[in-house]
Design a protein around this motif. Structure first.
Motif, PDB file in Angstrom:
ATOM      1  N   UNK A   1       0.818  -1.215   0.000  1.00 10.92           N
ATOM      2  CA  UNK A   1       0.000   0.000   0.000  1.00 10.92           C
ATOM      3  C   UNK A   1       0.854   1.268   0.000  1.00 10.92           C
ATOM      4  N   UNK A   2       2.005   1.236   0.674  1.00 12.66           N
ATOM      5  CA  UNK A   2       2.864   2.424   0.745  1.00 12.66           C
ATOM      6  C   UNK A   2       3.326   2.843  -0.648  1.00 12.66           C
TER       7      UNK A   2
ATOM      8  N   UNK B   1       2.252   6.300  -3.367  1.00 11.73           N
ATOM      9  CA  UNK B   1       3.127   7.082  -4.248  1.00 11.73           C
ATOM     10  C   UNK B   1       2.536   7.142  -5.660  1.00 11.73           C
ATOM     11  N   UNK B   2       2.039   6.027  -6.146  1.00 13.54           N
ATOM     12  CA  UNK B   2       1.445   5.979  -7.484  1.00 13.54           C
ATOM     13  C   UNK B   2       0.142   6.766  -7.548  1.00 13.54           C
ATOM     14  N   UNK B   3      -0.629   6.695  -6.469  1.00 14.18           N
ATOM     15  CA  UNK B   3      -1.970   7.286  -6.454  1.00 14.18           C
ATOM     16  C   UNK B   3      -1.978   8.809  -6.472  1.00 14.18           C
ATOM     17  N   UNK B   4      -0.831   9.427  -6.274  1.00  6.80           N
ATOM     18  CA  UNK B   4      -0.757  10.893  -6.358  1.00  6.80           C
ATOM     19  C   UNK B   4      -1.296  11.370  -7.703  1.00  6.80           C
ATOM     20  N   UNK B   5      -1.097  10.564  -8.745  1.00  5.72           N
ATOM     21  CA  UNK B   5      -1.571  10.940 -10.082  1.00  5.72           C
ATOM     22  C   UNK B   5      -3.093  10.904 -10.194  1.00  5.72           C
TER      23      UNK B   5
ATOM     24  N   UNK C   1      -0.200   0.883 -18.816  1.00  5.41           N
ATOM     25  CA  UNK C   1       1.256   0.657 -18.794  1.00  5.41           C
ATOM     26  C   UNK C   1       1.746   0.206 -17.426  1.00  5.41           C
ATOM     27  N   UNK C   2       0.871   0.134 -16.437  1.00  2.12           N
ATOM     28  CA  UNK C   2       1.287  -0.285 -15.096  1.00  2.12           C
ATOM     29  C   UNK C   2       1.716  -1.745 -15.094  1.00  2.12           C
ATOM     30  N   UNK C   3       2.734  -2.041 -14.300  1.00  2.00           N
ATOM     31  CA  UNK C   3       3.160  -3.427 -14.130  1.00  2.00           C
ATOM     32  C   UNK C   3       2.192  -4.119 -13.163  1.00  2.00           C
ATOM     33  N   UNK C   4       2.299  -5.422 -13.064  1.00  2.00           N
ATOM     34  CA  UNK C   4       1.455  -6.177 -12.130  1.00  2.00           C
ATOM     35  C   UNK C   4       1.718  -5.730 -10.691  1.00  2.00           C
ATOM     36  N   UNK C   5       2.979  -5.459 -10.369  1.00  2.00           N
ATOM     37  CA  UNK C   5       3.334  -5.000  -9.017  1.00  2.00           C
ATOM     38  C   UNK C   5       2.706  -3.639  -8.740  1.00  2.00           C
ATOM     39  N   UNK C   6       2.779  -2.729  -9.693  1.00  2.00           N
ATOM     40  CA  UNK C   6       2.202  -1.396  -9.524  1.00  2.00           C
ATOM     41  C   UNK C   6       0.688  -1.462  -9.384  1.00  2.00           C
ATOM     42  N   UNK C   7       0.056  -2.301 -10.185  1.00  2.00           N
ATOM     43  CA  UNK C   7      -1.395  -2.419 -10.123  1.00  2.00           C
ATOM     44  C   UNK C   7      -1.833  -2.962  -8.763  1.00  2.00           C
ATOM     45  N   UNK C   8      -1.131  -3.950  -8.262  1.00  3.15           N
ATOM     46  CA  UNK C   8      -1.472  -4.510  -6.950  1.00  3.15           C
ATOM     47  C   UNK C   8      -1.251  -3.485  -5.846  1.00  3.15           C
ATOM     48  N   UNK C   9      -0.151  -2.742  -5.930  1.00  2.00           N
ATOM     49  CA  UNK C   9       0.142  -1.728  -4.918  1.00  2.00           C
ATOM     50  C   UNK C   9      -0.932  -0.651  -4.906  1.00  2.00           C
ATOM     51  N   UNK C  10      -1.351  -0.200  -6.080  1.00  2.00           N
ATOM     52  CA  UNK C  10      -2.393   0.816  -6.176  1.00  2.00           C
ATOM     53  C   UNK C  10      -3.706   0.288  -5.617  1.00  2.00           C
ATOM     54  N   UNK C  11      -4.018  -0.957  -5.939  1.00  2.00           N
ATOM     55  CA  UNK C  11      -5.238  -1.598  -5.428  1.00  2.00           C
ATOM     56  C   UNK C  11      -5.204  -1.667  -3.892  1.00  2.00           C
ATOM     57  N   UNK C  12      -4.083  -2.109  -3.344  1.00  2.00           N
ATOM     58  CA  UNK C  12      -3.981  -2.249  -1.898  1.00  2.00           C
ATOM     59  C   UNK C  12      -4.108  -0.900  -1.187  1.00  2.00           C
ATOM     60  N   UNK C  13      -3.550   0.130  -1.789  1.00  2.00           N
ATOM     61  CA  UNK C  13      -3.636   1.446  -1.162  1.00  2.00           C
ATOM     62  C   UNK C  13      -5.073   1.960  -1.169  1.00  2.00           C
ATOM     63  N   UNK C  14      -5.742   1.907  -2.306  1.00  2.00           N
ATOM     64  CA  UNK C  14      -7.109   2.404  -2.387  1.00  2.00           C
ATOM     65  C   UNK C  14      -8.052   1.592  -1.485  1.00  2.00           C
ATOM     66  N   UNK C  15      -7.788   0.298  -1.392  1.00  2.00           N
ATOM     67  CA  UNK C  15      -8.592  -0.556  -0.510  1.00  2.00           C
ATOM     68  C   UNK C  15      -8.374  -0.214   0.963  1.00  2.00           C
ATOM     69  N   UNK C  16      -7.227   0.367   1.282  1.00  2.00           N
ATOM     70  CA  UNK C  16      -6.909   0.671   2.674  1.00  2.00           C
ATOM     71  C   UNK C  16      -7.569   1.976   3.144  1.00  2.00           C
ATOM     72  N   UNK C  17      -8.115   2.734   2.223  1.00  2.00           N
ATOM     73  CA  UNK C  17      -8.684   4.035   2.576  1.00  2.00           C
ATOM     74  C   UNK C  17     -10.117   3.922   3.080  1.00  2.00           C
TER      75      UNK C  17
END
Length: 293
Positions: free
Chosen positions: A202-203, A207-211, A277-293
């Motif tokens: 999520x951390x 960083x990605x979600x700023x966009x 263009x997101x990688x699988x790692x980036x997509x999972x990280x973005x998902x985990x962050x948004x889910x944590x909110x």
């Protein structure tokens, strides 16, 4: 006998309204001009040696897509009209290639950092409608990759006029309903972080979600779209649309634009093609962050 007093009072009322309107327009123009001319103190502009390797340039091209540069400046970065409305004005994302109509030949690393980190031009005035409040939070590595990519893009021979604002556009800018004076939204004393490690956490997603904050706001709860006339922006926290998603469906939506109900979302309403263009790692990280909110 009664007609003349009525006519006189009507003329007085009309004159008063006209005076108030003129006074309001004068005040709006003066306030807009003041904000446009404001000088922002950035302190020393950070400069570092950027990586211009083939790998770094390739990564910069990917970031130029995901971070939305091509969405505003066009795929060739030659610029385009973002808003063209008689009341709001004509907002133009300029040509950011080096060449006729683009950036000056002496455009340097310092100028890039001024724009991307501080949201100001060479004089220290705020850039207009440029989401520098997002790019200001990039790591040095990512910002450098973007610069390396843009600097090697083929020049586009396209000249644009400067953005101009109508009375409504100026009023919305003053009220911050239109994100015009972007330098006011930036902490100019904050240092750039050197790099961010890509992890399915999520951390890193934060960083990605700023966009996403330009439209979905800092709390990701959405609301009024920053561009007048566009549909309401949804809440993308776990209390909003993310409640409907698991990682698989989230990934599918971000790559195809088809929501959990199978409805195709238009890129004009949600620029999902940028996320392809997101990688699988980036997509999972973005998902985990948004889910944590």
């Amino acid at each position: 006998m009664k007609f003349k007093p009525l006519l006189r009072w009507s003329a007085y009322a009309f004159g008063s309204l006209l005076f108030l309107l003129v006074a309001a327009l004068v005040s709006i123009n003066a306030s807009f001009k003041s904000k446009k001319n404001q000088i922002y103190k950035t302190g020393d502009i950070a400069i570092w040696e950027i990586d211009r390797s083939t790998e770094a340039v390739s990564e910069g091209g990917r970031l130029v897509t995901f971070r939305g540069c091509i969405d505003c400046h066009g795929k060739d970065l030659g610029g385009k009209i973002m808003i063209n409305d008689p009341a709001i004005g004509t907002v133009i994302a300029p040509n950011i290639t080096k060449g006729a109509g683009g950036l000056p030949a002496d455009w340097s690393m310092t100028d890039w950092v001024r724009a991307l980190k501080h949201g100001v031009n060479r004089k220290g005035n705020s850039l207009l409608i440029m989401p520098s409040y997002e790019t200001a939070k990039l790591s040095q590595q990512d910002m450098g990759a973007i610069i390396a990519y843009v600097e090697q893009v083929a020049p586009v021979n396209m000249t644009w006029e400067q953005s101009s604002f109508g009375h409504l556009g100026k009023l919305l800018s003053i009220l911050d309903e239109l994100p015009t004076f972007v330098a006011a939204k930036i902490d100019h004393q904050a240092a750039l972080i050197p790099t961010v490690e890509a992890k399915p956490e999520a951390a890193y997603g934060a960083y990605l979600a700023v966009s996403c904050t330009g439209c979905h706001k800092a709390d990701f709860k959405g609301g009024k779209h920053p561009v007048p006339g566009m549909p309401e922006v949804p809440d993308i926290t776990s209390k909003g649309v993310m409640a409907q998603h698991q990682l698989e469906s989230f990934d599918r939506f971000m790559r195809t634009g088809k929501n959990h109900k199978g409805r195709q979302v238009e890129p004009a309403a949600m620029p999902w093609p940028l996320a392809t263009v997101l990688t699988a790692v980036e997509m999972e990280a973005l998902y985990l962050y948004l889910k944590s909110l």
